[in-house]
Scaffold this motif. Structure first.
Motif, mmCIF file in Angstrom:
data_model
loop_
_atom_site.group_PDB
_atom_site.id
_atom_site.type_symbol
_atom_site.label_atom_id
_atom_site.label_comp_id
_atom_site.label_asym_id
_atom_site.label_seq_id
_atom_site.Cartn_x
_atom_site.Cartn_y
_atom_site.Cartn_z
ATOM 1 N N GLY A 341 4.130 26.235 4.916
ATOM 2 C CA GLY A 341 4.702 27.540 4.689
ATOM 3 C C GLY A 341 5.897 27.515 3.747
ATOM 4 N N PRO A 342 6.691 28.580 3.710
ATOM 5 C CA PRO A 342 7.814 28.674 2.759
ATOM 6 C C PRO A 342 8.904 27.645 2.988
ATOM 7 N N HIS A 343 8.978 27.077 4.195
ATOM 8 C CA HIS A 343 9.987 26.053 4.473
ATOM 9 C C HIS A 343 9.414 24.635 4.410
ATOM 10 N N ALA A 344 8.221 24.470 3.849
ATOM 11 C CA ALA A 344 7.652 23.128 3.701
ATOM 12 C C ALA A 344 8.590 22.262 2.863
ATOM 13 N N CYS A 345 8.605 20.979 3.157
ATOM 14 C CA CYS A 345 9.533 20.064 2.488
ATOM 15 C C CYS A 345 9.343 20.100 0.971
ATOM 16 N N PRO A 346 10.377 20.453 0.209
ATOM 17 C CA PRO A 346 10.244 20.477 -1.251
ATOM 18 C C PRO A 346 10.229 19.089 -1.881
ATOM 19 N N ALA A 347 10.566 18.067 -1.088
ATOM 20 C CA ALA A 347 10.626 16.698 -1.616
ATOM 21 C C ALA A 347 9.378 15.899 -1.276
ATOM 22 N N ARG A 348 8.307 16.567 -0.899
ATOM 23 C CA ARG A 348 7.086 15.866 -0.493
ATOM 24 C C ARG A 348 6.610 14.881 -1.561
ATOM 25 N N SER A 349 6.434 15.347 -2.778
ATOM 26 C CA SER A 349 5.924 14.477 -3.848
ATOM 27 C C SER A 349 6.876 13.328 -4.123
ATOM 28 N N LEU A 350 8.181 13.627 -4.088
ATOM 29 C CA LEU A 350 9.184 12.594 -4.351
ATOM 30 C C LEU A 350 9.158 11.525 -3.264
ATOM 31 N N ALA A 351 9.071 11.944 -2.002
ATOM 32 C CA ALA A 351 9.032 10.991 -0.891
ATOM 33 C C ALA A 351 7.795 10.099 -0.978
ATOM 34 N N LEU A 352 6.656 10.689 -1.281
ATOM 35 C CA LEU A 352 5.422 9.906 -1.398
ATOM 36 C C LEU A 352 5.506 8.932 -2.563
ATOM 37 N N LEU A 353 6.110 9.359 -3.644
ATOM 38 C CA LEU A 353 6.252 8.494 -4.815
ATOM 39 C C LEU A 353 7.126 7.278 -4.486
ATOM 40 N N ILE A 354 8.257 7.522 -3.824
ATOM 41 C CA ILE A 354 9.164 6.423 -3.468
ATOM 42 C C ILE A 354 8.498 5.481 -2.479
ATOM 43 N N ALA A 355 7.844 6.028 -1.458
ATOM 44 C CA ALA A 355 7.200 5.190 -0.446
ATOM 45 C C ALA A 355 6.087 4.340 -1.051
ATOM 46 N N THR A 356 5.283 4.941 -1.905
ATOM 47 C CA THR A 356 4.181 4.194 -2.540
ATOM 48 C C THR A 356 4.722 3.076 -3.406
ATOM 49 N N ALA A 357 5.728 3.378 -4.222
ATOM 50 C CA ALA A 357 6.305 2.364 -5.105
ATOM 51 C C ALA A 357 6.943 1.240 -4.291
ATOM 52 N N ALA A 358 7.609 1.590 -3.186
ATOM 53 C CA ALA A 358 8.263 0.577 -2.351
ATOM 54 C C ALA A 358 7.253 -0.404 -1.772
ATOM 55 N N ILE A 359 6.136 0.120 -1.277
ATOM 56 C CA ILE A 359 5.130 -0.751 -0.660
ATOM 57 C C ILE A 359 4.390 -1.557 -1.718
ATOM 58 N N GLU A 360 4.103 -0.946 -2.861
ATOM 59 C CA GLU A 360 3.439 -1.679 -3.939
ATOM 60 C C GLU A 360 4.296 -2.840 -4.425
ATOM 61 N N ARG A 361 5.598 -2.604 -4.533
ATOM 62 C CA ARG A 361 6.481 -3.678 -5.016
ATOM 63 C C ARG A 361 6.527 -4.816 -4.002
ATOM 64 N N LEU A 362 6.617 -4.476 -2.735
ATOM 65 C CA LEU A 362 6.618 -5.498 -1.691
ATOM 66 C C LEU A 362 5.340 -6.325 -1.750
ATOM 67 N N ALA A 363 4.202 -5.651 -1.880
ATOM 68 C CA ALA A 363 2.911 -6.337 -1.901
ATOM 69 C C ALA A 363 2.748 -7.210 -3.142
ATOM 70 N N SER A 364 3.319 -6.773 -4.251
ATOM 71 C CA SER A 364 3.131 -7.522 -5.497
ATOM 72 C C SER A 364 3.826 -8.882 -5.453
ATOM 73 N N TYR A 365 4.935 -8.983 -4.719
ATOM 74 C CA TYR A 365 5.662 -10.247 -4.625
ATOM 75 C C TYR A 365 5.251 -11.080 -3.419
ATOM 76 N N LEU A 366 4.937 -10.419 -2.311
ATOM 77 C CA LEU A 366 4.682 -11.123 -1.048
ATOM 78 C C LEU A 366 3.287 -10.780 -0.521
ATOM 79 N N PRO A 367 2.229 -11.220 -1.207
ATOM 80 C CA PRO A 367 0.869 -10.801 -0.842
ATOM 81 C C PRO A 367 0.391 -11.322 0.507
ATOM 82 N N ASP A 368 1.026 -12.377 1.017
ATOM 83 C CA ASP A 368 0.562 -12.921 2.303
ATOM 84 C C ASP A 368 1.472 -12.531 3.468
ATOM 85 N N ILE A 369 2.305 -11.506 3.283
ATOM 86 C CA ILE A 369 3.213 -11.092 4.344
ATOM 87 C C ILE A 369 2.429 -10.636 5.569
ATOM 88 N N GLU A 370 2.940 -10.970 6.754
ATOM 89 C CA GLU A 370 2.271 -10.601 8.002
ATOM 90 C C GLU A 370 3.317 -10.344 9.081
#
Length: 436
Positions: A341-370
């Motif tokens: 609705g009208p009060h939906a989070c305006p930062a949705r795309s930004l939050a998803l972008l940051i979260a995706t980039a954060a996890i991709e960077r972690l995976a790129s350096y530490l592929p065997d993390i568990e």
């Protein structure tokens, strides 16, 4: 047979039992009907919407409901952990109608000036700096050492402050979450000083950043209004994004569909993020609404001014919200993790972008993390609002600074930035906020 909410016992949404098994709490609430009674702090009871359809209807109905908390604040004890979250401010979170639209447009127009590629580069750069602190150790707490620091460091840059201020912002907001009153007060004082310095710096000299765009927006915010939009952006964007990163990492490190390594799992990062948003909403319960007059909502009589919250977590897992038999939703974005609705989070795309980039960077350096512990040993913080892990211990093959190939230390983050690595944070051809 459902229990009539007016005679029901309020279900406690805080304490170790709820933290360990929130779905049990939501199931008890569902027995009361689409709207139940929930205790969110000692003797502080609200109506809680757990039904998906009811939640959508409430979030979209601005004629019936108000977001202004002031008439109710007198019932919230000063020492309550809920009080800071509902304390009225001149921000879009507590505004209705034209005032809400006026304030929201400042944020949406300013966010529209951010270049997604520049935000990714900024996230990668700060992820590298955090990774330098633990990549050579073989162990990490992905909550304390990564997920809960990275979004704030990125937001610090997006608002126009130098990297040296990032740790100060992290420290201030971390202290404000502390249970010790003195530490909490010190954190609040430090955060206030940070906000003052931020505004004064940008008022004196504009830059290509969110603060400057807030100040220069044609809607003409006062200093108080501009600072409060910064506060709500940091508050709404930080902890939920941090929780999303951590909750997604849990799924990627424990779910058979991703198991193996982060880079060889059968499903991509975006699937894990969507899965976490559906089933482990980082902002579990929020969105305070107050009826403008006595109403009957989905069979429950709610007096004027009574607090009603939406459980994003319960609505997403509601039996009537389309959960498939195998428990996996493919390609659908209809979850309520960012409200609606009208009060939906305006930062949705930004939050998803940051979260995706954060996890991709972690995976790129530490592929065997568990995971370093069994998934069932993970614990969550006590509280009714956020779904926050206390820690997320993991292990991996250490990566040394002198290793061959690309490492966190070999990136430009350790030295002067190249032109391609230094984000301007402005989309080409859109150097100023415009009214549309």
């Amino acid at each position: 047979m459902s229990i009539t909410p007016s005679t029901a016992t309020a279900v406690r949404l805080y304490g170790p039992e709820h933290a360990a098994d929130p779905q049990r709490s939501y199931e008890l609430l569902r027995r009361q009907g689409p709207v139940g009674l929930a205790e969110i702090d000692t003797d502080l009871v609200v109506h809680l919407v757990t039904d998906y359809e009811a939640a959508i209807n409430l979030l979209q109905d601005t004629d019936t409901w108000s977001k202004d908390t002031r008439p109710w604040l007198g019932q919230v004890p000063e020492h309550s952990t809920i009080r800071p979250l509902v304390e009225w401010r001149p921000s879009l979170l507590f505004a209705d109608g034209d005032e809400h639209a006026h304030l929201r447009k400042v944020i949406t127009d300013s966010f529209a000036l951010l270049d997604p590629n520049d935000v990714r580069v900024l996230t990668f750069r700060h992820a590298d700096r955090l990774l330098q602190d633990f990549a050579d150790t073989g162990t990490v707490d992905l909550v304390g050492q990564y997920a809960h620091q990275l979004p704030l460091m990125v937001f610090n840059g997006l608002f126009g402050m130098g990297d040296e201020h990032g740790p100060r912002l992290v420290g201030a907001l971390t202290a404000m979450m502390d249970t010790d009153p003195e530490r909490k007060a010190a954190g609040a004082q430090s955060f206030g000083a940070y906000l003052g310095a931020l505004y004064q710096t940008k008022a004196a000299q504009r830059g290509h950043d969110l603060t400057s765009w807030f100040i220069d927006h044609p809607n003409g915010l006062s200093q108080e209004e501009a600072i409060n939009q910064i506060i709500i952006t940091l508050g709404a964007g930080n902890e939920p994004t941090a929780n999303l990163i951590a909750n997604t990492c849990v799924r990627m490190l424990s779910d058979d569909r991703y198991f193996g390594t982060l880079t060889t799992g059968s499903l991509p990062v975006q699937h894990a993020i969507d899965d976490a948003l559906w089933y482990d909403s980082p902002l579990a319960n929020f969105s305070f609404h107050f009826p403008k007059k006595d109403v009957t909502f989905y069979g429950t009589r709610i007096p004027v001014g009574s607090p009603v919250m939406v459980s994003y977590a319960a609505a997403n897992t509601c039996p009537h919200s389309g959960v498939p038999a195998d428990g996996y939703r493919s390609g659908t974005k209809a979850h309520l993790a960012f409200a609606a609705g009208p009060h939906a989070c305006p930062a949705r795309s930004l939050a998803l972008l940051i979260a995706t980039a954060a996890i991709e960077r972690l995976a790129s350096y530490l592929p065997d993390i568990e995971l370093a512990v069994a998934p069932e040993e993970l614990t969550y913080r006590d509280g009714p609002i956020h779904r926050t892990l206390t820690s997320l211990p993991a292990r991996f093959t250490p990566l040394t600074p002198d290793a061959e190939g690309v490492t966190p230390w070999s990136r430009s983050s350790t030295g002067p930035e190249t032109e391609s690595d230094s984000p301007s944070l402005v989309t080409a051809g859109r150097g100023s906020v415009r009214s549309s």
